[in-house]
Scaffold this motif. Structure first.
Motif, short mmCIF file in Angstrom:
data_model
loop_
_atom_site.label_atom_id
_atom_site.label_comp_id
_atom_site.label_asym_id
_atom_site.label_seq_id
_atom_site.Cartn_x
_atom_site.Cartn_y
_atom_site.Cartn_z
N ASN A 169 0.84 -1.20 0.00
CA ASN A 169 0.00 0.00 0.00
C ASN A 169 0.88 1.25 0.00
O ASN A 169 1.24 1.76 1.06
CB ASN A 169 -0.91 0.02 1.23
CG ASN A 169 -1.82 -1.17 1.27
OD1 ASN A 169 -2.59 -1.39 0.35
ND2 ASN A 169 -1.74 -1.95 2.34
N ALA A 212 0.30 4.29 -0.40
CA ALA A 212 -0.23 5.45 0.33
C ALA A 212 0.18 5.39 1.80
O ALA A 212 0.50 6.42 2.41
CB ALA A 212 -1.75 5.50 0.21
N ALA A 217 -1.38 11.71 0.07
CA ALA A 217 -0.88 10.33 0.13
C ALA A 217 -1.75 9.42 -0.73
O ALA A 217 -1.23 8.53 -1.42
CB ALA A 217 -0.87 9.84 1.58
N TRP A 218 -3.05 9.63 -0.72
CA TRP A 218 -3.94 8.83 -1.57
C TRP A 218 -3.59 9.06 -3.04
O TRP A 218 -3.46 8.10 -3.80
CB TRP A 218 -5.40 9.19 -1.30
CG TRP A 218 -6.32 8.59 -2.31
CD1 TRP A 218 -6.74 7.29 -2.37
CD2 TRP A 218 -6.89 9.26 -3.45
NE1 TRP A 218 -7.56 7.11 -3.47
CE2 TRP A 218 -7.67 8.30 -4.14
CE3 TRP A 218 -6.83 10.56 -3.93
CZ2 TRP A 218 -8.37 8.62 -5.30
CZ3 TRP A 218 -7.54 10.87 -5.06
CH2 TRP A 218 -8.30 9.91 -5.75
N GLY A 248 -0.28 7.56 -3.82
CA GLY A 248 -0.41 6.11 -3.74
C GLY A 248 -1.07 5.53 -4.98
O GLY A 248 -0.67 4.48 -5.49
N ARG A 249 -2.08 6.22 -5.49
CA ARG A 249 -2.75 5.78 -6.73
C ARG A 249 -1.79 5.82 -7.91
O ARG A 249 -1.78 4.93 -8.75
CB ARG A 249 -3.97 6.64 -7.03
CG ARG A 249 -5.10 6.46 -6.04
CD ARG A 249 -5.63 5.07 -6.04
NE ARG A 249 -6.90 5.07 -6.75
CZ ARG A 249 -7.65 4.01 -6.87
NH1 ARG A 249 -7.27 2.88 -6.36
NH2 ARG A 249 -8.78 4.08 -7.51
N GLY A 268 -1.26 1.88 -6.01
CA GLY A 268 -2.00 1.47 -4.83
C GLY A 268 -3.48 1.34 -5.10
O GLY A 268 -4.01 1.91 -6.06
N VAL A 278 -7.68 6.08 3.19
CA VAL A 278 -6.43 6.79 3.45
C VAL A 278 -6.69 8.05 4.30
O VAL A 278 -5.96 8.33 5.24
CB VAL A 278 -5.69 7.15 2.14
CG1 VAL A 278 -4.43 7.94 2.43
CG2 VAL A 278 -5.37 5.89 1.35
N SER A 287 -5.23 8.73 7.98
CA SER A 287 -4.43 9.94 8.19
C SER A 287 -5.02 10.80 9.31
O SER A 287 -4.30 11.25 10.20
CB SER A 287 -4.33 10.73 6.90
OG SER A 287 -3.54 11.89 7.09
#
Length: 171
Positions: free
Chosen positions: A29, A31, A94-95, A98-99, A103, A110, A114
């Motif tokens: 993961n 993210a 972060a999302w 991450g994508r 992710g 996420v 967070s």
């Protein structure tokens, strides 16, 4: 300060060991992998701000460890407001990153991780800052010299533990 710094260095090694146990989950993961340093760094920054403001209050003679002290309440409110704002932005960033890195975690997951871990870190920051400043002053040390290394190191270790506790509950 040398014994204090040596003890804090050992504490940092514990944090690294905890991170190693979650290596596989972090790599799966991206993210979450992005959240780790940002969460820890942000908590350390909030702790530094809080300790500096409280230490200034001691030097000005306005610090009193009491919930009725308006300066303490204002500083606590500022930490929570900053934490809510920053950890929301960190969660979205972060999302997104991450994508981009492949992710699969959703924005809600996420952002929840967070925010929950960030607000729990804010509680840790407030408690540790108040205790560190008060203890440092009572034993005759200058809080400007001692509190920031103590609180930032405790937030590093606590931040890792809190983040993965929240991950275990949310995901």
């Amino acid at each position: 300060m040398v014994p204090l710094l040596a003890a804090l260095s050992v504490l940092q090694m514990v944090s690294g060991t905890v991170l190693e146990t979650y290596e596989e989950a972090l790599l799966e993961n991206p993210a979450l992998l992005i959240l780790v340093p940002v969460q820890i760094g942000t908590a350390g920054n909030l702790a530094s701000i809080m300790c500096s403001r409280l230490s200034t209050g001691i030097h000005l003679g306005t610090f009193e460890l009491s919930p009725s002290n308006p300066a303490v309440r204002a500083n606590v409110g500022a930490v929570f407001a900053l934490a809510a704002t920053v950890f929301s932005a960190v969660g979205v960033a972060a999302w997104g990153l991450g994508r981009l890195l492949g992710g699969s975690l959703g924005l809600a997951d996420v952002l929840t991780v967070s925010l929950l871990s960030g607000m729990a870190l804010a509680v840790l920051v407030v408690v540790m800052s108040l205790l560190a400043v008060q203890a440092s002053y009572r034993i005759g040390l200058n809080p400007d010299d001692t509190t920031i290394p103590i609180v930032t190191n405790l937030c590093d270790v606590g931040g890792v533990l809190i983040l993965f506790a929240v991950v275990a509950v949310v995901l």
